[in-house]
Design a protein around this motif. Structure first.
Motif, PDB file in Angstrom:
ATOM      1  N   GLY A  15       0.781  -1.185  -0.020  1.00  0.00           N
ATOM      2  CA  GLY A  15      -0.040   0.088  -0.076  1.00  0.00           C
ATOM      3  C   GLY A  15       0.878   1.362   0.042  1.00  0.00           C
ATOM      4  N   TYR A  16       0.395   2.261   0.572  1.00  0.00           N
ATOM      5  CA  TYR A  16       0.969   3.690   0.664  1.00  0.00           C
ATOM      6  C   TYR A  16       1.228   3.989   2.069  1.00  0.00           C
ATOM      7  N   HIS A  17       2.246   4.774   2.202  1.00  0.00           N
ATOM      8  CA  HIS A  17       2.577   5.565   3.509  1.00  0.00           C
ATOM      9  C   HIS A  17       2.560   4.476   4.589  1.00  0.00           C
ATOM     10  N   GLY A  18       2.863   3.309   4.446  1.00  0.00           N
ATOM     11  CA  GLY A  18       2.791   2.345   5.642  1.00  0.00           C
ATOM     12  C   GLY A  18       1.415   1.623   5.755  1.00  0.00           C
ATOM     13  N   ALA A  20      -1.851  -0.623   4.219  1.00  0.00           N
ATOM     14  CA  ALA A  20      -2.060  -1.601   3.340  1.00  0.00           C
ATOM     15  C   ALA A  20      -3.384  -1.016   2.519  1.00  0.00           C
ATOM     16  N   ALA A  21      -3.184  -1.408   0.912  1.00  0.00           N
ATOM     17  CA  ALA A  21      -4.246  -1.187   0.162  1.00  0.00           C
ATOM     18  C   ALA A  21      -4.805  -2.665  -0.064  1.00  0.00           C
ATOM     19  N   VAL A  22      -3.857  -3.594  -0.050  1.00  0.00           N
ATOM     20  CA  VAL A  22      -4.405  -5.065  -0.500  1.00  0.00           C
ATOM     21  C   VAL A  22      -3.513  -5.840   0.815  1.00  0.00           C
ATOM     22  N   GLY A  39     -11.927  -6.388 -10.573  1.00  0.00           N
ATOM     23  CA  GLY A  39     -12.250  -5.984  -9.071  1.00  0.00           C
ATOM     24  C   GLY A  39     -12.656  -4.416  -9.323  1.00  0.00           C
ATOM     25  N   ALA A  40     -13.556  -3.943  -8.517  1.00  0.00           N
ATOM     26  CA  ALA A  40     -14.213  -2.639  -8.659  1.00  0.00           C
ATOM     27  C   ALA A  40     -13.041  -1.659  -8.371  1.00  0.00           C
ATOM     28  N   ASN A  41     -13.401  -0.201  -8.942  1.00  0.00           N
ATOM     29  CA  ASN A  41     -12.521   0.925  -8.726  1.00  0.00           C
ATOM     30  C   ASN A  41     -11.853   0.796  -7.335  1.00  0.00           C
ATOM     31  N   GLY A  42     -10.672   0.951  -7.168  1.00  0.00           N
ATOM     32  CA  GLY A  42     -10.099   1.183  -5.716  1.00  0.00           C
ATOM     33  C   GLY A  42      -9.749  -0.306  -5.011  1.00  0.00           C
ATOM     34  N   ALA A  43     -10.043  -1.269  -5.980  1.00  0.00           N
ATOM     35  CA  ALA A  43     -10.075  -2.659  -4.943  1.00  0.00           C
ATOM     36  C   ALA A  43      -8.606  -2.915  -4.694  1.00  0.00           C
ATOM     37  N   GLY A  44      -7.660  -2.595  -5.285  1.00  0.00           N
ATOM     38  CA  GLY A  44      -6.322  -2.756  -5.386  1.00  0.00           C
ATOM     39  C   GLY A  44      -5.676  -3.424  -6.238  1.00  0.00           C
ATOM     40  N   LYS A  45      -6.150  -3.568  -7.407  1.00  0.00           N
ATOM     41  CA  LYS A  45      -5.533  -4.223  -8.726  1.00  0.00           C
ATOM     42  C   LYS A  45      -4.168  -3.643  -9.049  1.00  0.00           C
ATOM     43  N   THR A  46      -4.098  -2.317  -9.190  1.00  0.00           N
ATOM     44  CA  THR A  46      -2.796  -1.659  -9.711  1.00  0.00           C
ATOM     45  C   THR A  46      -1.820  -1.635  -8.676  1.00  0.00           C
ATOM     46  N   THR A  47      -2.075  -1.725  -7.243  1.00  0.00           N
ATOM     47  CA  THR A  47      -1.310  -1.912  -6.317  1.00  0.00           C
ATOM     48  C   THR A  47      -0.778  -3.131  -6.399  1.00  0.00           C
ATOM     49  N   THR A  48      -1.566  -4.065  -6.700  1.00  0.00           N
ATOM     50  CA  THR A  48      -0.993  -5.541  -6.699  1.00  0.00           C
ATOM     51  C   THR A  48      -0.005  -5.612  -7.808  1.00  0.00           C
ATOM     52  N   ASP A 153      -1.570  -3.384 -17.153  1.00  0.00           N
ATOM     53  CA  ASP A 153      -2.364  -2.813 -16.336  1.00  0.00           C
ATOM     54  C   ASP A 153      -3.165  -1.611 -17.137  1.00  0.00           C
ATOM     55  N   GLU A 154      -4.586  -2.039 -17.394  1.00  0.00           N
ATOM     56  CA  GLU A 154      -5.484  -1.280 -17.947  1.00  0.00           C
ATOM     57  C   GLU A 154      -4.997  -0.773 -19.289  1.00  0.00           C
ATOM     58  N   LEU A 155      -4.179  -1.572 -20.131  1.00  0.00           N
ATOM     59  CA  LEU A 155      -3.728  -0.936 -21.520  1.00  0.00           C
ATOM     60  C   LEU A 155      -4.884  -0.594 -22.349  1.00  0.00           C
ATOM     61  N   GLU A 185      -7.677  -5.405 -16.054  1.00  0.00           N
ATOM     62  CA  GLU A 185      -8.758  -4.891 -17.396  1.00  0.00           C
ATOM     63  C   GLU A 185     -10.018  -4.465 -16.907  1.00  0.00           C
ATOM     64  N   GLN A 186     -10.368  -3.299 -17.358  1.00  0.00           N
ATOM     65  CA  GLN A 186     -11.811  -2.965 -16.853  1.00  0.00           C
ATOM     66  C   GLN A 186     -13.060  -3.668 -17.888  1.00  0.00           C
ATOM     67  N   HIS A 187     -12.492  -3.866 -19.254  1.00  0.00           N
ATOM     68  CA  HIS A 187     -13.507  -4.618 -19.953  1.00  0.00           C
ATOM     69  C   HIS A 187     -13.503  -6.043 -19.756  1.00  0.00           C
TER      70      HIS A 187
HETATM   71  N1  ATP Z   1      -0.403   6.657  -4.716  1.00  0.00           N
HETATM   72  C1  ATP Z   1      -1.276   6.614  -3.704  1.00  0.00           C
HETATM   73  N2  ATP Z   1      -1.314   6.817  -2.574  1.00  0.00           N
HETATM   74  C2  ATP Z   1      -2.404   6.548  -1.641  1.00  0.00           C
HETATM   75  N3  ATP Z   1      -3.222   6.021  -1.772  1.00  0.00           N
HETATM   76  C3  ATP Z   1      -3.282   5.330  -2.963  1.00  0.00           C
HETATM   77  C4  ATP Z   1      -2.414   5.361  -4.139  1.00  0.00           C
HETATM   78  N4  ATP Z   1      -2.720   4.963  -5.219  1.00  0.00           N
HETATM   79  C5  ATP Z   1      -3.790   4.046  -4.943  1.00  0.00           C
HETATM   80  N5  ATP Z   1      -4.210   4.569  -3.675  1.00  0.00           N
HETATM   81  C6  ATP Z   1      -5.495   3.799  -2.819  1.00  0.00           C
HETATM   82  O1  ATP Z   1      -5.069   2.279  -2.679  1.00  0.00           O
HETATM   83  C7  ATP Z   1      -6.251   1.773  -2.894  1.00  0.00           C
HETATM   84  C8  ATP Z   1      -6.233   0.714  -4.095  1.00  0.00           C
HETATM   85  O2  ATP Z   1      -6.063   1.498  -5.287  1.00  0.00           O
HETATM   86  P1  ATP Z   1      -5.664   0.829  -6.641  1.00  0.00           P
HETATM   87  O3  ATP Z   1      -5.253   1.805  -7.675  1.00  0.00           O
HETATM   88  O4  ATP Z   1      -4.460  -0.259  -6.491  1.00  0.00           O
HETATM   89  O5  ATP Z   1      -6.931   0.037  -7.113  1.00  0.00           O
HETATM   90  P2  ATP Z   1      -7.590  -0.310  -8.440  1.00  0.00           P
HETATM   91  O6  ATP Z   1      -8.178  -1.664  -8.354  1.00  0.00           O
HETATM   92  O7  ATP Z   1      -6.448  -0.282  -9.443  1.00  0.00           O
HETATM   93  O8  ATP Z   1      -8.362   0.753  -9.016  1.00  0.00           O
HETATM   94  P3  ATP Z   1      -8.846   1.402 -10.227  1.00  0.00           P
HETATM   95  O9  ATP Z   1      -9.727   0.373 -11.057  1.00  0.00           O
HETATM   96  O10 ATP Z   1      -9.499   2.676 -10.094  1.00  0.00           O
HETATM   97  O11 ATP Z   1      -7.576   1.722 -11.010  1.00  0.00           O
HETATM   98  C9  ATP Z   1      -7.408   2.871  -3.104  1.00  0.00           C
HETATM   99  O12 ATP Z   1      -8.095   2.817  -1.822  1.00  0.00           O
HETATM  100  C10 ATP Z   1      -6.704   3.962  -3.691  1.00  0.00           C
HETATM  101  O13 ATP Z   1      -7.251   5.265  -3.116  1.00  0.00           O
END
Ligand code: ATP
Length: 227
Positions: A15-18, A20-22, A39-48, A153-155, A185-187
């Motif tokens: 995650g970010y700043h200590g 966990a987002a996933v 997964g839905a927006n913000g679920a943590g896909k990009t973080t993973t 990632d969402e290319l 992928e969103q699609h």
């Molecule tokens: N740079 C960042 N700093 C702080 N929090 C972040 C940062 N990037 C993402 N987050 C938070 O981490 C969580 C997971 O975000 P992430 O981008 O991994 O989700 P996602 O599933 O890829 O979403 P999306 O489909 O909207 O891209 C969310 O709550 C998001 O707000």
């Protein structure tokens, strides 16, 4: 699966700043397969995906490359055969398509074998290409390097479905030739037709995983994750 995964997350929290987002992510992608991470927006896909790419450090747990624990930063993983493609199309606008292709890690002929449609655009400045063509150029450069792992990632963000299908087909072909592909992928429906397996995240945790055939047979489980 018993054979060694090309890339894996083991008990991964990131995650970010200590914070966990996933959390507790267990994920494997094997050579020859496409795995959808959805997964839905913000679920943590990009973080993973970015933690697997080495752009983010795990808070707990770890990532593995070809069965070995890996803590290398992204540029070292790229040298070790990891290709990363994101919605940000990495092209040099002032250079022609041909010049862009010579700047990649692979050769132009291999790039054009993946995307023959770029051949007639070789003399055009990349900045004048359509968004879809720019993404094909970006992906062609990554594929030309012959990565053993591709993290995408969402290319297809903002691109027309016909282009999305073309990009997904190129990733499928790369997997069929032996690469391990992890695809955000969103699609989702198009991606389910491309992938072999899918993992769905919900609020930072794995909520559903299985073969795409099983998931398509009972879509209600997948739909519940988005509600
Ligand atoms: N740079 C960042 N700093 C702080 N929090 C972040 C940062 N990037 C993402 N987050 C938070 O981490 C969580 C997971 O975000 P992430 O981008 O991994 O989700 P996602 O599933 O890829 O979403 P999306 O489909 O909207 O891209 C969310 O709550 C998001 O707000």
């Amino acid at each position: 699966m018993t054979k060694t995964a090309a890339i894996a997350a083991r008990g991964l929290s990131a995650g970010y700043h200590g914070a966990a987002a996933v959390r507790d992510i267990e994920l494997e992608v094997h050579a020859g397969e496409v795995v959808l991470l959805a997964g839905a927006n913000g679920a943590g896909k990009t973080t993973t995906l970015m933690t697997l790419a080495g752009a983010l450090r795990p808070l707990t747990g770890h990532t593995e490359l070809r069965g070995r624990r890996c803590a290398e930063p992204v540029h070292r993983r790229v040298r070790a055969g990891v290709g990363v493609v994101t919605e940000k199309r990495v092209v040099f606008n002032q250079l022609t398509v041909a010049e862009n292709l010579t700047l990649g890690r692979g050769d132009t002929a291999t790039a054009l074998a993946h995307f023959p449609e770029l051949e007639k655009r070789l003399g055009v400045k990349a900045g004048l290409l359509s968004g879809g063509e720019q993404q094909m150029l970006s992906l062609a450069r990554v594929l030309a390097a012959g990565p053993s792992v591709i993290l995408a990632d969402e290319l297809s963000l903002g691109l027309a479905p016909i282009v999305v299908n073309r990009l997904l087909a190129a990733l499928r072909a790369a997997a069929d030739a032996g690469a391990a592909v992890l695809l955000v992928e969103q699609h989702v429906r198009l991606a389910l037709d491309t992938a072999d397996r899918a993992c769905f995240l919900q609020r930072g945790q794995l909520a559903l995983a299985g073969t795409t055939d099983a998931i398509k047979q009972d879509p209600s489980r997948m739909e519940a994750i988005y509600l």
